[in-house]
Write an enzyme that holds these catalytic residues in place. Structure first.
Site, mmCIF file in Angstrom:
data_model
loop_
_atom_site.group_PDB
_atom_site.id
_atom_site.type_symbol
_atom_site.label_atom_id
_atom_site.label_comp_id
_atom_site.label_asym_id
_atom_site.label_seq_id
_atom_site.Cartn_x
_atom_site.Cartn_y
_atom_site.Cartn_z
ATOM 1 N N LYS A 96 0.881 -1.158 0.000
ATOM 2 C CA LYS A 96 0.000 0.000 0.000
ATOM 3 C C LYS A 96 0.919 1.207 0.000
ATOM 4 O O LYS A 96 1.605 1.485 0.988
ATOM 5 C CB LYS A 96 -0.909 0.005 1.237
ATOM 6 C CG LYS A 96 -1.719 1.292 1.348
ATOM 7 C CD LYS A 96 -2.595 1.343 2.571
ATOM 8 C CE LYS A 96 -2.957 2.795 2.867
ATOM 9 N NZ LYS A 96 -3.836 2.944 4.021
ATOM 10 N N ALA A 184 -9.519 5.631 3.376
ATOM 11 C CA ALA A 184 -9.408 6.833 4.211
ATOM 12 C C ALA A 184 -10.664 7.692 4.191
ATOM 13 O O ALA A 184 -11.246 7.938 3.134
ATOM 14 C CB ALA A 184 -8.231 7.698 3.802
ATOM 15 N N GLY A 185 -11.034 8.114 5.390
ATOM 16 C CA GLY A 185 -12.094 9.105 5.550
ATOM 17 C C GLY A 185 -13.446 8.554 5.952
ATOM 18 O O GLY A 185 -14.347 9.308 6.317
ATOM 19 N N ASN A 206 -9.836 1.713 9.131
ATOM 20 C CA ASN A 206 -9.045 1.443 10.330
ATOM 21 C C ASN A 206 -9.626 2.187 11.523
ATOM 22 O O ASN A 206 -10.267 1.597 12.376
ATOM 23 C CB ASN A 206 -7.569 1.815 10.115
ATOM 24 C CG ASN A 206 -6.696 1.333 11.272
ATOM 25 O OD1 ASN A 206 -7.154 1.013 12.354
ATOM 26 N ND2 ASN A 206 -5.416 1.241 11.060
ATOM 27 N N THR A 207 -9.463 3.507 11.530
ATOM 28 C CA THR A 207 -9.860 4.279 12.706
ATOM 29 C C THR A 207 -11.337 4.127 13.042
ATOM 30 O O THR A 207 -11.706 4.073 14.220
ATOM 31 C CB THR A 207 -9.533 5.778 12.476
ATOM 32 O OG1 THR A 207 -8.201 5.861 11.963
ATOM 33 C CG2 THR A 207 -9.608 6.571 13.765
#
Lengths: 257, 65
Positions: A96, A184-185, A206-207
């Site tokens: 990645k 992401a996001g 992830n987050t």
């Protein structure tokens, strides 16, 4: 199934391994998400340190593929070296590719990204580039040899969800045959469902999972949302319209006066 | 000999990268190394001679997104 560089992958959820409250919660989250691909990273080891080894053993025990990242790299040369180190360490040619260009937004430096992608693809890597939703950059990445694109939908870790639906739609329309993964996001399962409804092939999280009150339960919720969004895309969604359309047919309706 | 290992300065008597790693207690199959910005494969560490001021990076797997 989604085909990524010739590998058939059943789950459309890719999961990051960072920021979980404990290794046990990470393990539960991976299992409940049903993911087949987890992202990992590399960092400096301390003398006598064993933490990296313990983490590596745990990841191996999960029986999933690893997708190492070049997170934290700010130049093409740094990302290329990190990718080569990751290939030896994790024994995979998947990478990645992240080259960060802006401290506040963690926006990719797309110029260095394309440069690094070119070098790594020529060196036999299977590059998964973390990029913006810019079509021209996407073209360059494909020319460089990438066979997958991973546009952001909002800044990393922001949990904002898709901020530019038009750009995401354009990307899908321009590259109908390229696997597109939103990286992401994403903050909520509904965000994931939304991008899957646009025809995206997968979502990398992830987050949004690791930072949830119950990460393992959230991982499962995301998996369901991703399945639902995918099903909706395949089923063919109704486009919004400006005027009401009666759902009950009016033909044959009784006339009482 | 002065070596920079993971950003820290060390003064060591180490002929090769493998020597330096042993002396600094970096051991384990999960480590990957670079010297002066170039990957040094696991099997090449014992033959990789170090010189004054070499910058060594020793990395291991970590959680990532």
């Amino acid at each position: 199934m989604i085909s990524l560089y010739g590998s058939e992958i059943g789950s459309r959820l890719l999961l990051g391994t960072a920021r979980y409250p404990s290794p046990a919660v990470l393990e539960q989250s991976v299992r409940r998400s049903g993911t087949e691909i987890v992202t990992v990273s590399l960092r400096r080891e301390t003398a006598g340190g064993k933490a990296g080894g313990a983490f590596f053993e745990m990841i191996k025990s999960l029986g999933v593929r690893v997708l190492p990242n070049t997170a934290g790299c700010h130049s093409a040369s740094e990302a290329v070296l990190t990718a080569r180190m990751a290939r030896e360490l994790f024994d995979t040619d998947w990478i990645k590719l992240e080259v960060i260009g802006h401290h506040d937004t963690l926006q990719p430096d797309v110029f260095a990204l394309v440069e690094a992608a070119r070098i790594l693809c020529a060196d036999g890597f299977k590059v998964f580039p973390y990029t913006t939703d810019d079509l021209v950059v996407a073209e360059r990445l494909l020319e460089a040899g990438c066979q997958v694109l991973m546009p952001w939908c909002a800044p990393i870790g922001s949990a904002i969800g898709p901020v530019n639906i038009m750009a995401l739609k354009a990307m899908r329309a321009h590259f109908p045959d390229v696997p597109l993964i939103v990286d992401a996001g994403i903050g909520r399962p509904s965000h994931a469902a939304m991008v899957m409804e646009l025809g995206y092939d997968a979502v990398l999280l992830n987050t949004a999972v690791a930072g949830a009150g119950d990460p393992a339960a959230m991982a499962e919720a995301f998996a369901k949302a991703i399945d639902a969004g995918r099903g909706a895309w395949l089923a063919g969604l109704l486009e919004p319209r400006d005027l009401a359309v009666p759902s009950t047919p009016v033909i044959g309706k009784a006339v009482f006066s | 000999m002065r070596l920079i290992v993971n950003g820290e300065e060390y003064h060591l008597d180490a002929a090769t990268l493998a020597d330096a790693m042993t002396k600094l207690d970096f051991e384990g199959g999960w480590l990957v190394t670079a010297v002066n910005g170039e990957l040094v494969h696991r099997q090449d560490r014992a033959g990789h001679r170090l010189t004054e001021g070499d910058r060594i990076e020793i990395l291991s797997p970590m959680q990532g997104g």
